[in-house]
Design a protein around this motif. Structure first.
Motif, PDB file in Angstrom:
ATOM      1  N   MET A   1       0.881  26.251  37.175  1.00 40.27           N
ATOM      2  CA  MET A   1       0.587  25.239  38.171  1.00 40.27           C
ATOM      3  C   MET A   1       1.473  24.022  37.900  1.00 40.27           C
ATOM      4  SD  MET A   1      -3.012  23.424  39.139  1.00 40.27           S
ATOM      5  CE  MET A   1      -3.602  24.721  40.192  1.00 40.27           C
ATOM      6  N   THR A   2       1.970  23.411  38.956  1.00 38.75           N
ATOM      7  CA  THR A   2       2.834  22.249  38.855  1.00 38.75           C
ATOM      8  C   THR A   2       2.013  20.974  39.044  1.00 38.75           C
ATOM      9  OG1 THR A   2       4.652  23.507  39.792  1.00 38.75           O
ATOM     10  CG2 THR A   2       4.861  21.128  39.819  1.00 38.75           C
ATOM     11  N   THR A   3       2.292  19.979  38.235  1.00 38.32           N
ATOM     12  CA  THR A   3       1.630  18.685  38.360  1.00 38.32           C
ATOM     13  C   THR A   3       2.511  17.767  39.183  1.00 38.32           C
ATOM     14  OG1 THR A   3       0.627  18.961  36.188  1.00 38.32           O
ATOM     15  CG2 THR A   3       0.671  16.737  37.084  1.00 38.32           C
ATOM     16  N   ALA A   4       1.932  17.097  40.177  1.00 41.45           N
ATOM     17  CA  ALA A   4       2.689  16.182  41.026  1.00 41.45           C
ATOM     18  C   ALA A   4       3.131  14.976  40.211  1.00 41.45           C
ATOM     19  CB  ALA A   4       1.856  15.740  42.208  1.00 41.45           C
ATOM     20  N   THR A   5       4.397  14.620  40.339  1.00 46.24           N
ATOM     21  CA  THR A   5       4.902  13.449  39.632  1.00 46.24           C
ATOM     22  C   THR A   5       5.017  12.257  40.566  1.00 46.24           C
ATOM     23  OG1 THR A   5       7.174  14.167  40.013  1.00 46.24           O
ATOM     24  CG2 THR A   5       6.162  14.797  37.927  1.00 46.24           C
ATOM     25  N   GLN A   6       5.014  12.492  41.856  1.00 48.65           N
ATOM     26  CA  GLN A   6       5.035  11.410  42.836  1.00 48.65           C
ATOM     27  C   GLN A   6       4.224  11.826  44.052  1.00 48.65           C
ATOM     28  OE1 GLN A   6       9.108  10.189  43.654  1.00 48.65           O
ATOM     29  NE2 GLN A   6       8.861   8.622  42.092  1.00 48.65           N
ATOM     30  N   THR A   7       3.709  10.830  44.722  1.00 49.71           N
ATOM     31  CA  THR A   7       2.948  11.068  45.937  1.00 49.71           C
ATOM     32  C   THR A   7       3.373  10.029  46.973  1.00 49.71           C
ATOM     33  OG1 THR A   7       0.712  11.357  46.811  1.00 49.71           O
ATOM     34  CG2 THR A   7       1.008   9.588  45.218  1.00 49.71           C
ATOM     35  N   LYS A   8       3.165  10.319  48.242  1.00 44.67           N
ATOM     36  CA  LYS A   8       3.521   9.368  49.292  1.00 44.67           C
ATOM     37  C   LYS A   8       2.568   8.182  49.231  1.00 44.67           C
ATOM     38  CE  LYS A   8       3.747   8.560  54.212  1.00 44.67           C
ATOM     39  NZ  LYS A   8       3.101   7.274  54.068  1.00 44.67           N
ATOM     40  N   CYS A   9       3.105   7.015  49.459  1.00 46.04           N
ATOM     41  CA  CYS A   9       2.294   5.804  49.554  1.00 46.04           C
ATOM     42  C   CYS A   9       1.252   6.010  50.655  1.00 46.04           C
ATOM     43  CB  CYS A   9       3.192   4.611  49.876  1.00 46.04           C
ATOM     44  SG  CYS A   9       2.307   3.050  50.112  1.00 46.04           S
ATOM     45  N   ALA A  10       0.027   5.545  50.412  1.00 46.27           N
ATOM     46  CA  ALA A  10      -1.067   5.740  51.370  1.00 46.27           C
ATOM     47  C   ALA A  10      -0.944   4.873  52.623  1.00 46.27           C
ATOM     48  CB  ALA A  10      -2.403   5.479  50.685  1.00 46.27           C
ATOM     49  N   CYS A  11      -0.026   3.923  52.642  1.00 46.45           N
ATOM     50  CA  CYS A  11       0.212   3.114  53.833  1.00 46.45           C
ATOM     51  C   CYS A  11       0.789   4.029  54.913  1.00 46.45           C
ATOM     52  CB  CYS A  11       1.195   1.992  53.499  1.00 46.45           C
ATOM     53  SG  CYS A  11       1.711   0.984  54.904  1.00 46.45           S
ATOM     54  N   PRO A  12       0.163   4.116  56.083  1.00 45.98           N
ATOM     55  CA  PRO A  12       0.603   5.070  57.108  1.00 45.98           C
ATOM     56  C   PRO A  12       2.053   4.909  57.562  1.00 45.98           C
ATOM     57  CG  PRO A  12      -1.476   4.042  57.745  1.00 45.98           C
ATOM     58  CD  PRO A  12      -0.998   3.343  56.507  1.00 45.98           C
ATOM     59  N   SER A  13       2.572   3.694  57.595  1.00 45.72           N
ATOM     60  CA  SER A  13       3.932   3.496  58.089  1.00 45.72           C
ATOM     61  C   SER A  13       4.975   3.448  56.975  1.00 45.72           C
ATOM     62  CB  SER A  13       4.001   2.211  58.918  1.00 45.72           C
ATOM     63  OG  SER A  13       3.664   1.091  58.118  1.00 45.72           O
ATOM     64  N   GLU A  43       2.462   4.326  38.194  1.00 48.59           N
ATOM     65  CA  GLU A  43       2.951   3.030  38.665  1.00 48.59           C
ATOM     66  C   GLU A  43       2.274   2.574  39.953  1.00 48.59           C
ATOM     67  OE1 GLU A  43       7.156   3.463  39.070  1.00 48.59           O
ATOM     68  OE2 GLU A  43       7.462   3.830  36.940  1.00 48.59           O
ATOM     69  N   ALA A  44       1.407   3.392  40.516  1.00 51.83           N
ATOM     70  CA  ALA A  44       0.782   3.106  41.807  1.00 51.83           C
ATOM     71  C   ALA A  44      -0.224   1.969  41.715  1.00 51.83           C
ATOM     72  CB  ALA A  44       0.088   4.356  42.331  1.00 51.83           C
ATOM     73  N   ILE A  45      -0.372   1.272  42.828  1.00 52.24           N
ATOM     74  CA  ILE A  45      -1.432   0.286  43.001  1.00 52.24           C
ATOM     75  C   ILE A  45      -2.611   1.062  43.581  1.00 52.24           C
ATOM     76  CG2 ILE A  45      -2.119  -1.856  44.148  1.00 52.24           C
ATOM     77  CD1 ILE A  45       0.295  -2.185  42.230  1.00 52.24           C
ATOM     78  N   GLU A  46      -3.713   1.132  42.868  1.00 50.42           N
ATOM     79  CA  GLU A  46      -4.881   1.879  43.329  1.00 50.42           C
ATOM     80  C   GLU A  46      -5.833   0.952  44.083  1.00 50.42           C
ATOM     81  OE1 GLU A  46      -5.501   5.203  42.909  1.00 50.42           O
ATOM     82  OE2 GLU A  46      -3.577   5.466  41.897  1.00 50.42           O
ATOM     83  N   LYS A  47      -6.227   1.379  45.279  1.00 52.28           N
ATOM     84  CA  LYS A  47      -7.190   0.605  46.063  1.00 52.28           C
ATOM     85  C   LYS A  47      -8.005   1.566  46.914  1.00 52.28           C
ATOM     86  CE  LYS A  47      -7.726  -3.394  49.038  1.00 52.28           C
ATOM     87  NZ  LYS A  47      -7.051  -4.491  49.725  1.00 52.28           N
ATOM     88  N   ASP A  48      -9.297   1.478  46.824  1.00 51.31           N
ATOM     89  CA  ASP A  48     -10.208   2.334  47.593  1.00 51.31           C
ATOM     90  C   ASP A  48      -9.898   3.816  47.395  1.00 51.31           C
ATOM     91  OD1 ASP A  48     -11.492   0.048  48.610  1.00 51.31           O
ATOM     92  OD2 ASP A  48     -10.095  -0.067  50.292  1.00 51.31           O
ATOM     93  N   GLY A  49      -9.503   4.185  46.187  1.00 49.57           N
ATOM     94  CA  GLY A  49      -9.239   5.580  45.866  1.00 49.57           C
ATOM     95  C   GLY A  49      -7.912   6.111  46.377  1.00 49.57           C
ATOM     96  N   LYS A  50      -7.052   5.228  46.856  1.00 49.64           N
ATOM     97  CA  LYS A  50      -5.748   5.636  47.379  1.00 49.64           C
ATOM     98  C   LYS A  50      -4.645   4.995  46.556  1.00 49.64           C
ATOM     99  CE  LYS A  50      -7.520   6.166  52.035  1.00 49.64           C
ATOM    100  NZ  LYS A  50      -7.434   5.707  53.420  1.00 49.64           N
ATOM    101  N   SER A  51      -3.459   5.612  46.567  1.00 53.87           N
ATOM    102  CA  SER A  51      -2.312   5.120  45.806  1.00 53.87           C
ATOM    103  C   SER A  51      -1.282   4.494  46.735  1.00 53.87           C
ATOM    104  CB  SER A  51      -1.653   6.274  45.048  1.00 53.87           C
ATOM    105  OG  SER A  51      -2.558   6.832  44.127  1.00 53.87           O
TER     106      SER A  51
END
Length: 55
Positions: free
Chosen positions: A1-13, A22-30
């Protein structure tokens, strides 16, 4: 199984990817920046080149 090293910012735009450590966590989102996490209250962008998420 591969571990994600990056994810898309939760801001829709936002087009940025963010590392979970390094993510800013807010309301369970990165988010890639505090501007995105706060919903761009003063119209400021995330500051990353090529991203116009605040417009």
């Amino acid at each position: 199984m591969t571990t994600a090293t990056q994810t898309k910012c939760a801001c829709p735009s936002c087009v940025c990817a963010v590392s979970p450590s390094e993510a800013i966590e807010k309301d369970g989102k990165s988010y890639c920046s505090t501007a995105c996490a706060d919903g761009h209250p003063n119209g400021q962008g995330c500051g990353h080149a090529g991203c116009d998420c605040h417009k």
